[in-house]
Design an enzyme around this catalytic site. Sequence first.
Site, short mmCIF file in Angstrom:
data_model
loop_
_atom_site.label_atom_id
_atom_site.label_comp_id
_atom_site.label_asym_id
_atom_site.label_seq_id
_atom_site.Cartn_x
_atom_site.Cartn_y
_atom_site.Cartn_z
CB ILE A 105 39.88 50.94 58.01
CG1 ILE A 105 39.50 51.55 59.37
CG2 ILE A 105 38.75 50.14 57.39
CD1 ILE A 105 38.43 52.61 59.30
CB CYS A 106 39.45 47.96 61.48
SG CYS A 106 38.86 47.35 63.06
CG HIS A 107 40.79 43.34 62.96
ND1 HIS A 107 39.87 44.15 63.60
CD2 HIS A 107 41.34 42.56 63.93
CE1 HIS A 107 39.87 43.88 64.89
NE2 HIS A 107 40.76 42.92 65.12
#
Length: 180
Positions: A105-107
């Site tokens: 998730i995300c970065h």
Amino acid sequence: MRIAFLTAPEGVEQVELTDPWQAAEDAGHQPVLVSTKPGEVQAFNHLDKADTFPVDEVVGETSAESFDALVLPGGVANPDFLRMDEKAVAFVRDFFERGRPVAAICHAPWTLVEADVVRGRELTSWPSLHTDIRNAGGTWVDEQVVVCERGANKLVTSRKPDDLKAFCEAFLDVFAEEAA
């Protein structure tokens, strides 16, 4: 299922660690905190220090073979530190080589880029990673959650903390399919 949650010693976005961890526990799985160093990991609420969490196992002293799946929480610093650690990158790559499911998730896809496992895959992330993903041979899409099946692997990705509910539901569904 025994699920590795891989983080650097600091920089993990706390909610991206704790919400998936709790979802995994609630589903009857065994989450295990794996890091590049023993001791504790320092979580953050964006740029502010948050709680610390005890490390269960250390990369280099464990292997993907001892886990059924991998979750990569985000945070800006976390995947940046992980992608600079050869053992962490090899640990991630090993899940793909073994055909085990991975969720990021995300970065967190920065670590996937470094492990050279995004080529030919469709995924999402925090928007600033789209060029990195494209340059690594992946297809970036702006969706809440993406499940990409390529070969024996399933990869679940999500963009940001606002997507955590959908992310947790998707990776739990994929992990349950793999366990069956």
